[in-house]
Design a protein around this motif. Structure first.
Motif, PDB file in Angstrom:
ATOM      1  N   ASP A 210       0.839  -1.182   0.000  1.00 29.72           N
ATOM      2  CA  ASP A 210       0.000   0.000   0.000  1.00 29.72           C
ATOM      3  C   ASP A 210       0.885   1.247   0.000  1.00 29.72           C
ATOM      4  N   ILE A 211       0.413   2.302  -0.653  1.00 26.07           N
ATOM      5  CA  ILE A 211       1.241   3.500  -0.770  1.00 26.07           C
ATOM      6  C   ILE A 211       1.622   4.042   0.603  1.00 26.07           C
ATOM      7  N   ARG A 212       0.731   3.956   1.583  1.00 28.39           N
ATOM      8  CA  ARG A 212       1.018   4.497   2.906  1.00 28.39           C
ATOM      9  C   ARG A 212       2.020   3.642   3.660  1.00 28.39           C
ATOM     10  N   GLY A 213       2.156   2.405   3.251  1.00 30.39           N
ATOM     11  CA  GLY A 213       3.152   1.541   3.880  1.00 30.39           C
ATOM     12  C   GLY A 213       4.395   1.343   3.046  1.00 30.39           C
ATOM     13  N   SER A 214       4.512   2.124   1.954  1.00 31.36           N
ATOM     14  CA  SER A 214       5.617   1.904   1.013  1.00 31.36           C
ATOM     15  C   SER A 214       6.971   2.284   1.600  1.00 31.36           C
ATOM     16  N   LEU A 215       7.041   3.337   2.416  1.00 29.00           N
ATOM     17  CA  LEU A 215       8.328   3.727   3.006  1.00 29.00           C
ATOM     18  C   LEU A 215       8.792   2.706   4.029  1.00 29.00           C
ATOM     19  N   LYS A 216       7.869   2.214   4.816  1.00 23.81           N
ATOM     20  CA  LYS A 216       8.227   1.178   5.794  1.00 23.81           C
ATOM     21  C   LYS A 216       8.695  -0.085   5.078  1.00 23.81           C
ATOM     22  N   ALA A 217       8.014  -0.440   3.974  1.00 24.40           N
ATOM     23  CA  ALA A 217       8.433  -1.608   3.202  1.00 24.40           C
ATOM     24  C   ALA A 217       9.827  -1.395   2.625  1.00 24.40           C
ATOM     25  N   SER A 218      10.093  -0.192   2.100  1.00 25.88           N
ATOM     26  CA  SER A 218      11.422   0.106   1.545  1.00 25.88           C
ATOM     27  C   SER A 218      12.495   0.003   2.623  1.00 25.88           C
ATOM     28  N   ASP A 219      12.184   0.506   3.797  1.00 25.84           N
ATOM     29  CA  ASP A 219      13.143   0.433   4.908  1.00 25.84           C
ATOM     30  C   ASP A 219      13.433  -1.021   5.272  1.00 25.84           C
ATOM     31  N   ASN A 220      12.403  -1.849   5.305  1.00 20.92           N
ATOM     32  CA  ASN A 220      12.608  -3.269   5.616  1.00 20.92           C
ATOM     33  C   ASN A 220      13.476  -3.942   4.557  1.00 20.92           C
ATOM     34  N   PHE A 221      13.210  -3.646   3.273  1.00 20.68           N
ATOM     35  CA  PHE A 221      14.010  -4.243   2.205  1.00 20.68           C
ATOM     36  C   PHE A 221      15.478  -3.818   2.342  1.00 20.68           C
ATOM     37  N   TYR A 222      15.684  -2.546   2.625  1.00 17.34           N
ATOM     38  CA  TYR A 222      17.049  -2.015   2.774  1.00 17.34           C
ATOM     39  C   TYR A 222      17.768  -2.720   3.930  1.00 17.34           C
ATOM     40  N   ASN A 223      17.044  -2.914   5.035  1.00 14.49           N
ATOM     41  CA  ASN A 223      17.667  -3.557   6.199  1.00 14.49           C
ATOM     42  C   ASN A 223      18.043  -4.995   5.904  1.00 14.49           C
ATOM     43  N   HIS A 224      17.215  -5.698   5.120  1.00 18.66           N
ATOM     44  CA  HIS A 224      17.560  -7.079   4.742  1.00 18.66           C
ATOM     45  C   HIS A 224      18.880  -7.101   3.976  1.00 18.66           C
ATOM     46  N   ILE A 225      19.033  -6.175   3.029  1.00 18.96           N
ATOM     47  CA  ILE A 225      20.263  -6.126   2.239  1.00 18.96           C
ATOM     48  C   ILE A 225      21.448  -5.748   3.118  1.00 18.96           C
ATOM     49  N   GLN A 226      21.244  -4.834   4.040  1.00 21.78           N
ATOM     50  CA  GLN A 226      22.329  -4.417   4.937  1.00 21.78           C
ATOM     51  C   GLN A 226      22.792  -5.574   5.798  1.00 21.78           C
ATOM     52  N   ASN A 227      21.849  -6.389   6.251  1.00 18.44           N
ATOM     53  CA  ASN A 227      22.221  -7.551   7.061  1.00 18.44           C
ATOM     54  C   ASN A 227      22.927  -8.616   6.231  1.00 18.44           C
ATOM     55  N   GLU A 228      22.547  -8.724   4.957  1.00 13.77           N
ATOM     56  CA  GLU A 228      23.165  -9.730   4.094  1.00 13.77           C
ATOM     57  C   GLU A 228      24.572  -9.319   3.668  1.00 13.77           C
ATOM     58  N   PHE A 229      24.779  -8.024   3.452  1.00 16.16           N
ATOM     59  CA  PHE A 229      26.094  -7.525   3.016  1.00 16.16           C
ATOM     60  C   PHE A 229      26.571  -6.427   3.978  1.00 16.16           C
ATOM     61  N   PRO A 230      26.942  -6.824   5.184  1.00 20.73           N
ATOM     62  CA  PRO A 230      27.287  -5.809   6.203  1.00 20.73           C
ATOM     63  C   PRO A 230      28.565  -5.040   5.904  1.00 20.73           C
ATOM     64  N   ASP A 231      29.431  -5.561   5.047  1.00 23.54           N
ATOM     65  CA  ASP A 231      30.730  -4.927   4.820  1.00 23.54           C
ATOM     66  C   ASP A 231      30.771  -4.085   3.549  1.00 23.54           C
ATOM     67  N   LYS A 232      29.619  -3.930   2.903  1.00 17.39           N
ATOM     68  CA  LYS A 232      29.647  -3.192   1.635  1.00 17.39           C
ATOM     69  C   LYS A 232      28.652  -2.043   1.668  1.00 17.39           C
ATOM     70  N   PRO A 233      29.047  -0.908   1.053  1.00 20.03           N
ATOM     71  CA  PRO A 233      28.109   0.225   0.981  1.00 20.03           C
ATOM     72  C   PRO A 233      26.884  -0.164   0.141  1.00 20.03           C
ATOM     73  N   ILE A 234      25.769   0.422   0.492  1.00 23.22           N
ATOM     74  CA  ILE A 234      24.513   0.141  -0.214  1.00 23.22           C
ATOM     75  C   ILE A 234      24.010   1.418  -0.863  1.00 23.22           C
ATOM     76  N   ILE A 235      23.658   1.299  -2.128  1.00 21.32           N
ATOM     77  CA  ILE A 235      23.086   2.419  -2.884  1.00 21.32           C
ATOM     78  C   ILE A 235      21.743   1.957  -3.458  1.00 21.32           C
ATOM     79  N   VAL A 236      20.761   2.797  -3.282  1.00 20.67           N
ATOM     80  CA  VAL A 236      19.439   2.490  -3.852  1.00 20.67           C
ATOM     81  C   VAL A 236      19.499   2.851  -5.330  1.00 20.67           C
ATOM     82  N   GLY A 237      19.569   1.823  -6.174  1.00 20.59           N
ATOM     83  CA  GLY A 237      19.721   2.050  -7.607  1.00 20.59           C
ATOM     84  C   GLY A 237      18.445   2.507  -8.284  1.00 20.59           C
ATOM     85  N   GLU A 238      17.300   2.108  -7.727  1.00 22.66           N
ATOM     86  CA  GLU A 238      16.009   2.549  -8.254  1.00 22.66           C
ATOM     87  C   GLU A 238      15.027   2.664  -7.098  1.00 22.66           C
TER      88      GLU A 238
END
Length: 880
Positions: A210-238
């Motif tokens: 849902d659009i109102r939950g889209s930022l929270k969903a994006s934050d969760n996705f970002y955190n999953h990637i951060q946990n998977e690759f803790p030693d590498k910088p993360i850039i939101v490509g899209e």
């Protein structure tokens, strides 16, 4: 003037006016309710980065070579929003982007496109390396491949080899990576082994958020990637949201939602300290071939470079509502004036219900326009619209005509006044009974019933035509002689002719030529009908007015209790004679249906008798009489009962003949019906057309079913090119089906007196004939020489094997439709409402075929030795 000013008439006008006010107001309010104010964080600075594909790319061919001037115009516009851009390829002139970007002080994340073509990959990599080496001050990152693992273009090992090769060719300052959605990074973490940074796509729309939950969903996705690759910088490509396209789960594509997401995301990303690229600079219409319609609408600007929304100020969900509300109001008003003004006087409920249906149709049409008014229409959507538009328009027409009959049947105030008068002396009536290869016992029962008529002045002409076996017709001839010997005068005249041409109409014309010259009226009954003694005495009074040329009684049956199949067929028949014929009688537009009918002989001869070119000569005669200015009366009372078809095949054959004959009539009488030139009234023309429309819709529905199967197959085999048709098109078919069912359920209990069970049984039996009707429509429109199809009576029961041969087409289509639904469920799932709606539409299209299967099953179960109907002798069909 007194009539116009009477309270009686004024009351009708006030009711119509009230209904129109509610219709117009309701239509406008619906569209107004779709517009809401949306608040979103404001942003008056530059965004961190924007993904860039050039503007004005309406087709894939537009990407082959983009000029430097084109790129320069785009980057000059984008430089006011950002100083960072990301590209996806160096082909087609895109290798010039870094040099041009440098003029505007912009840095570039260079994209190298990786696909399944390994030769093209080599060329892309070589050009990408050269471009990066030549623009070291402008390029800060190189992205080797975009969503290659998501698409499965190359293996992880090959992609890693490409990454290592590019990494080795460039200085350490330029970071090398690849780009994937967050879920693909989680599934294939091995592609992150050699990258310098993680380029992740956060697109909550594709996750059905849902659009109102889209930022929270994006934050969760970002955190999953951060946990998977803790030693590498993360850039939101899209990061982005589409402005138009399909709804996916809770994710709704709209300009307001895109604006809210972009404005909220840049604020959210700044607070989080994320580096990001918004997708994307310009709409890319060419993408709808690979991503569906939504793929074209991710731009901050449209494809021509116009901004789609502002980064400051309030947002509105549907700013165009005033235009749609005005169109809806005007359309509803025009339809309301046209329909309500021509309807009979009704109680207020009738006008309100009909007004509601008008509002539903007008709103539905505008909703269809709104849904299909995409800025960039895919060719497949155009094909779907062209294929489905006739169904949509026909569905609207049928919905309105069914609504008219429903409202008039339930809430009509005025009734047609028919003049009655008992003649001083009984006029001569010639009763014609045509037969062909009928069981002699059945015909003898018909003759015995005629002999019991309590009318003094009549004759019976029994004309047997073309029956090959004398053993079938000679007992009938002998019985006529016996009845004449028993009576006071010889009333029964038997004739047998060979090689009679012109179908049943030809036989009736022979009988007309043999009619006693003293006869004033000609009555016709089928050879299985046993009339009530009072029949002629009851109906002759309706000829008191000289303008009345036809008096028709209902068809009724005496064997409906023999088995479950006949009970189903009986309920299906009753609807027409208790609802349709009663309503048509109010407009002097009844259907003459061949049995239990009496015609003024002079009128019959004036229109040249029965037409021999039409296999429904009875209905065609009624239409000719109306065209000549005569009146007809329907007597809503059972005065004779016949036998129903014994098998499903006979049931289908009978309906096929009725529909085929109707199409013959439509072609032959098209000019007087559509253009005038005869004495047909407006209401008579309307009644005939509205009576044929449901059959025509079944014919078109059969084509839609075949197209739906083909479309589903194409969606399954080439999903990148064929998408689900627009939901509004599917909704039209379902609305038509729902209207027909609702009408049956509302009218059967009060009018037919058979309750909801009778309505359900009638619906199943009627649906079982849908495919038969569809075939008859197309055959009738395209051919003209179909032979007369006789409905056999007293036939032997059909076995399971015989019934299976009869319904093999319906069974095949049922299996295909069910398979299409299952394949859609497994292939597309239930996340996209358009897909779910398409599956429901396939299910609705399957219901008539399922009804045929169910009716066939009932007919097989009913194959028990038939008991004789009350008052008859057991009938045994002689070999013929």
């Amino acid at each position: 003037m007194r009539l116009l000013s009477s309270p009686y008439l004024q009351g009708g006008r006030l009711r119509i006016a009230l209904a129109l006010v509610m219709v117009v107001g309701g239509s406008a309010l619906f569209w107004a309710s779709r517009d809401r104010t949306v608040t979103a964080p404001e942003w008056d600075g530059q965004v961190r980065g924007i993904a860039y594909n050039p503007s004005h790319l309406f087709a894939e061919s537009d990407q082959r070579r983009v000029s430097q001037e084109h790129i320069a115009r785009d980057l000059e516009q984008l430089s006011h929003l950002t100083s960072h851009i990301r590209t996806y390829t160096v082909a087609g002139g895109m290798d010039k982007v870094p040099a041009i970007a440098r003029r505007y002080g912009m840095t570039v994340t260079l994209g190298i496109w990786i696909g399944p073509d390994l030769v093209k990959n080599e060329k892309e990599i070589e050009l990408g390396i050269r471009t990066a080496q030549a623009n070291r001050r402008t390029i800060d990152r190189v992205v080797v491949g975009n969503e290659t693992q998501l698409r499965g273009d190359v293996s992880p090992d090959r992609l890693n080899a490409y990454i290592r090769r590019v990494r080795a060719a460039l200085p350490a300052r330029i970071k090398v990576t690849t780009a994937e959605p967050w879920s693909t990074w989680m599934l294939t973490p091995e592609v992150g082994k050699y990258v310098d940074v993680i380029f992740v796509h956060l697109l909550p729309y594709w996750e059905n958020a849902d659009i109102r939950g889209s930022l929270k969903a994006s934050d969760n996705f970002y955190n999953h990637i951060q946990n998977e690759f803790p030693d590498k910088p993360i850039i939101v490509g899209e990061a982005g949201w589409p402005s138009e396209g399909r709804t996916r789960g809770n994710a709704v594509a709209s300009v307001a939602n895109e604006a809210w997401f972009v404005r909220a995301f840049v604020q959210f990303a700044m607070e989080k300290g994320w580096d990001y690229y918004l997708i994307e600079a310009y709409d890319q219409p060419w993408k709808n071939r690979g991503e569906g319609a939504v793929g074209a609408y991710w731009g901050l600007f449209d494809a021509t470079g116009h901004p789609k929304f502002a980064f400051t100020g309030l947002l509105r969900t549907f700013p165009e509502w005033r235009g749609y509300a005005l169109m809806a109001s005007v359309l509803s008003l025009l339809l309301g004036l046209l329909i309500l003004g021509r309807m009979p006087r009704m109680r207020q409920y009738g006008y309100l219900m009909m007004g509601g249906m008008i509002a539903l149709v007008s709103t539905g049409l505008l909703a269809l326009i709104d849904a299909t008014a995409l800025e960039y229409i895919d060719p497949t959507d155009i094909i779907a619209m062209v294929a489905m538009s006739p169904l949509v328009l026909l569905a609207c027409a049928v919905i309105l005509t069914e609504g008219v009959e429903l409202a008039a049947s339930l809430w009509r105030v005025d009734r047609r006044a028919v003049r009655l008068g008992i003649p001083e002396t009984a006029p001569r009536i010639s009763i014609h009974v045509p037969t062909y290869n009928e069981p002699p016992e059945m015909v003898i029962g018909t003759l015995n019933a005629l002999a019991r008529l309590d009318y003094d002045n009549f004759e019976v002409i029994l004309l047997d035509n073309n029956t090959p076996d004398p053993e079938v017709w000679r007992p009938v001839e002998a019985h006529c002689r016996m009845l004449n010997a028993m009576g006071a005068e010889p009333r029964f005249r038997f004739f047998h002719f060979e090689q009679v041409k012109g179908f049943k109409g030809g036989a009736l014309n022979r009988a007309l030529a043999l009619t006693d010259p003293a006869a004033d009226y000609v009555a016709v009954i089928d050879s299985d009908y046993q009339v009530a003694p009072f029949w002629l005495r009851r109906v002759i009074a309706y000829f008191a007015a000289p303008t009345v040329a036809l008096v028709q009684g209902p068809q009724d049956y005496r064997d409906q209790h023999e088995n479950a199949f006949k009970a189903m067929a009986y309920e299906e028949y009753r609807g027409f004679f208790h609802i349709g014929m009663v309503e048509r009688n109010e407009h002097n537009a009844i259907i003459q249906h061949g049995t239990m009918t009496i015609v003024r002989k002079s009128a019959l001869e004036a229109v040249d008798g029965w037409s021999e070119w039409c296999i429904t000569e009875d209905t065609e005669l009624g239409l000719k009489l109306f065209e000549a200015g005569h009146e007809a009366v329907y007597v809503h009372q059972s005065m004779g009962k016949g036998l129903m078809p014994d098998t499903l095949e006979a049931f289908m054959t009978q309906r096929y003949r009725w529909v085929y004959g109707a199409m013959q009539m439509l072609k032959r009488h098209a000019r007087p019906i559509f253009s005038g030139g005869t004495q047909l009234s407006w209401s008579q023309r309307y009644q005939f057309l509205s009576g044929w429309l449901p059959w025509i819709s079944d014919g078109l529905g059969m084509v839609v079913t075949l197209l739906a199967l083909v479309w589903t197959l194409l969606m399954w085999t080439i999903p990148s090119h064929i998408d689900v048709p627009m939901p509004a098109l599917s909704a039209a078919a379902m609305a038509l089906f729902a209207t027909k069912c609702l009408k049956t359920l509302l009218l059967y209990p009060p009018k037919v007196k058979s309750g909801l069970r009778g309505a359900f049984v009638a619906s199943v039996a009627g649906l079982s004939l849908t495919h038969t009707v569809g075939k008859a429509v197309w055959t009738g429109l395209m051919t003209s020489g179909k032979p007369f199809l006789r409905t056999p009576k007293c036939a032997d029961p059909a076995s399971l094997t015989q019934v299976s041969r009869v319904i093999w087409q319906e069974a095949t289509l049922l299996v295909l439709l069910l398979a299409a639904m299952v394949s859609m469920a497994f292939d597309r799932g239930f996340q996209d409402p358009a897909v779910s709606l398409w599956m429901v539409m396939l299910g609705v299209q399957a219901l008539p075929y399922a009804a045929t299967f169910a009716t066939a099953y009932v007919s097989v179960l009913s194959n028990k030795p038939a008991e004789s109907a009350p008052g008859t002798q057991p009938l045994v069909r002689e070999a013929a």
